[in-house]
Design an enzyme around this catalytic site. Structure first.
Site, PDB file in Angstrom:
ATOM      1  N   TYR A 159       0.864  -1.178   0.000  1.00 34.24           N
ATOM      2  CA  TYR A 159       0.000   0.000   0.000  1.00 34.24           C
ATOM      3  C   TYR A 159       0.903   1.231   0.000  1.00 34.24           C
ATOM      4  CZ  TYR A 159      -3.426   3.526   1.142  1.00 34.24           C
ATOM      5  OH  TYR A 159      -4.221   4.658   1.095  1.00 34.24           O
ATOM      6  N   ASP A 240       9.466   2.946   0.288  1.00 33.42           N
ATOM      7  CA  ASP A 240       8.368   3.716   0.853  1.00 33.42           C
ATOM      8  C   ASP A 240       8.501   3.626   2.368  1.00 33.42           C
ATOM      9  OD1 ASP A 240       6.003   4.594   1.963  1.00 33.42           O
ATOM     10  OD2 ASP A 240       4.727   3.689   0.423  1.00 33.42           O
ATOM     11  N   LYS A 267       3.164  11.114   6.754  1.00 34.65           N
ATOM     12  CA  LYS A 267       2.632  10.902   8.104  1.00 34.65           C
ATOM     13  C   LYS A 267       3.244  11.862   9.124  1.00 34.65           C
ATOM     14  CE  LYS A 267       0.262   7.047   7.012  1.00 34.65           C
ATOM     15  NZ  LYS A 267      -1.173   6.963   7.084  1.00 34.65           N
TER      16      LYS A 267
HETATM   17  C1  LIG Z   1       3.370   2.911   3.380  1.00 38.08           C
HETATM   18  C2  LIG Z   1       2.453   4.007   2.984  1.00 38.08           C
HETATM   19  N1  LIG Z   1       2.731   4.732   1.893  1.00 38.08           N
HETATM   20  C3  LIG Z   1       1.958   5.749   1.507  1.00 38.08           C
HETATM   21  C4  LIG Z   1       0.822   6.093   2.209  1.00 38.08           C
HETATM   22  C5  LIG Z   1      -0.047   7.207   1.738  1.00 38.08           C
HETATM   23  O1  LIG Z   1       0.090   8.325   2.548  1.00 38.08           O
HETATM   24  P1  LIG Z   1      -1.087   9.429   2.558  1.00 38.08           P
HETATM   25  O2  LIG Z   1      -2.235   8.819   3.252  1.00 38.08           O
HETATM   26  O3  LIG Z   1      -0.467  10.593   3.279  1.00 38.08           O
HETATM   27  O4  LIG Z   1      -1.379   9.758   1.131  1.00 38.08           O
HETATM   28  C6  LIG Z   1       0.492   5.360   3.349  1.00 38.08           C
HETATM   29  C7  LIG Z   1      -0.723   5.694   4.128  1.00 38.08           C
HETATM   30  O5  LIG Z   1      -1.174   4.985   4.982  1.00 38.08           O
HETATM   31  C8  LIG Z   1       1.323   4.294   3.741  1.00 38.08           C
HETATM   32  O6  LIG Z   1       1.042   3.540   4.816  1.00 38.08           O
END
Ligand SMILES: Cc1ncc(COP(=O)(O)O)c(C=O)c1O
Length: 434
Positions: A159, A240, A267
């Site tokens: 994700y 990520d 975050k």
């Molecule tokens: C690993 C990861 N990448 C990207 C995101 C996306 O971030 P945002 O919700 O700020 O768009 C999340 C959100 O939970 C995440 O857990």
């Protein structure tokens, strides 16, 4: 124990929840007139209707009916500072007092950029975005242009944002890039597929620990295989670290000793304000240098003063590298207690994860990828969620549990005790570990 028994237990939990939360129900019904399902973030919905949270302070939350909860979800990891840290509030007020929406480079963005680059050594240069989703989209776009290739390797259960979700294939709302979805934590499959598609691959995008699919840590041999494979075929390795950057003083990749080409963040790093960033190798980031590079990257709020101020205050005054290490240790200790309890009770329940992020799973045996969770009965997760709520603990309906800085040892003790009372109450519904 039969299916019916679980359905009956869940119906009872729903009934009790509905009776206890008339104000949240009213909010839900009113808001559903203007927003589909009263919702603007799918993750916040659960049946029969979600609580409306009215107030937060420290690590405590109050819902619209006045119930108080210890917060063990912390805005899905963005809320590491809790709900009222004076250092964050002061920084935001100070920034606002100097003027909102300044339409220019401002005095605050450079020092946050420097702090992040010094903290995460693989990030030589970065750019800000408004979310982790945008950060990943931009990192992938950079990789496509840098390599002149089209294919992006991702992993099942990964994700990376609202338009970058993957099961065994891209989710219906995922952007139509040329994705190759491989199994997580399978070094052999990764090596073979990377070599088979080598000249087409622009990027390999991976979470060093998968977060949303259930806090599944990446094995070192798997992540190293991705590092080596990307280098071998001339693709960029994108870590990520939107969630995992909090798991060690300088991020999880740094702790594992693997250097990515690009890293994405989000975050908590914005101090609780909307935030994202992507960065890494200077030669790749040079694509975005407006003096010399070919790529534009826009975003009205990328350098908004509230985020720039809150982020700097958070990283320098509260979630310092030392504090990140200490929170990770508290999380490791809590998870060890929870797993020891489940083992002692002999139930098919375990808590996976690393440091301050963990996830309850109703399954025995090692969890290496989201496919290992396919057989889990989702109703048990719901029962756990409502049991925790009933004891004044707010965690995620999917079993995700997050520690924030203000969570107290007493809160943690209560969480562990509540898992004990859950096992006692529902023991006949929980399969025994074989
Ligand atoms: C690993 C990861 N990448 C990207 C995101 C996306 O971030 P945002 O919700 O700020 O768009 C999340 C959100 O939970 C995440 O857990």
């Amino acid at each position: 124990m039969t299916d019916t028994a679980i359905d009956q237990a869940l119906a009872k939990a729903h009934q009790h929840f509905t009776g206890s939360n008339p104000a949240s129900l009213r909010q839900f019904e009113e808001q559903a007139r203007y927003m589909p399902g009263a919702n603007s973030r799918s993750v916040l919905f659960y049946a029969p209707f979600p609580l409306t949270i009215a107030k937060g302070e420290g690590s405590a939350l109050w819902d619209a009916d006045g119930h108080r909860y210890a917060d063990f979800i912390a805005e899905y990891t963005a809320g590491v500072y809790g709900h009222s840290a004076p250092e964050i509030r002061d920084a935001v007020f100070e920034a606002m007092n100097a003027g909102i929406n300044l339409t220019g480079h401002n005095l605050l963005e450079g020092r946050l950029a420097r702090t992040i680059c010094e903290r995460f050594p693989q990030i030589e240069q970065l750019r800000f975005t408004n979310s982790g989703t945008e950060a990943n989209l931009m990192a992938l776009t950079a990789a496509l242009h840098f390599t002149g290739r089209r294919k992006i390797v991702v992993f099942s259960g990964g994700y990376h944002g609202g338009v970058l979700g993957f099961g065994t294939k891209p989710s219906p709302t995922t952007v139509p890039f040329d994705f190759l979805v491989l199994p997580y934590n399978d070094a052999r499959a990764a090596r073979a597929q990377i070599d088979a598609h080598g000249p087409e691959i622009a990027a390999i995008l991976v979470e060093p620990m998968q977060g949303a699919s259930g806090c599944i840590p990446g094995r070192l041999d798997f992540l190293q295989t991705l590092r080596d494979g990307a280098a071998r075929v001339g693709a960029l390795l994108v870590f990520d670290e939107v969630m995992t950057s909090r798991l060690a003083p300088h991020g999880l990749a740094n702790k594992l000793g693997i250097r990515s080409d690009l890293t994405t963040l989000g975050k908590y790093i914005g101090g609780g304000m909307s935030f994202g960033a992507f960065g890494g190798r200077r030669d790749v980031m040079a694509l975005f240098d407006p003096r010399t590079g070919p790529l534009a990257h826009s975003g009205t709020f990328n350098n908004n003063v509230m985020t720039m101020a809150a982020g700097y205050a958070g990283l320098t005054k509260l979630f310092t590298p030392e504090a990140a290490g200490a929170l990770a240790e508290r999380g490791d200790a809590m998870r060890a207690r929870l797993n020891a309890l489940c083992e002692k009770e002999g139930v098919a329940l375990q808590f996976t994860g690393l440091g301050s992020l963990m996830n309850a799973h109703f399954v025995a045996g090692e969890v290496l990828r989201s496919e290992d969770l396919a057989a889990v009965d989702g109703r048990l997760r719901q029962l756990l969620f409502f049991h925790l709520l009933g004891q004044g603990i707010y965690a995620s309906p999917r079993g995700f549990v997050v520690l924030s800085l203000p969570v107290s040892d007493a809160d943690i003790d209560r969480f562990v005790a509540t898992i004990g009372s859950f096992i006692d109450e529902y023991r006949p519904l929980l399969a025994a570990v074989g």
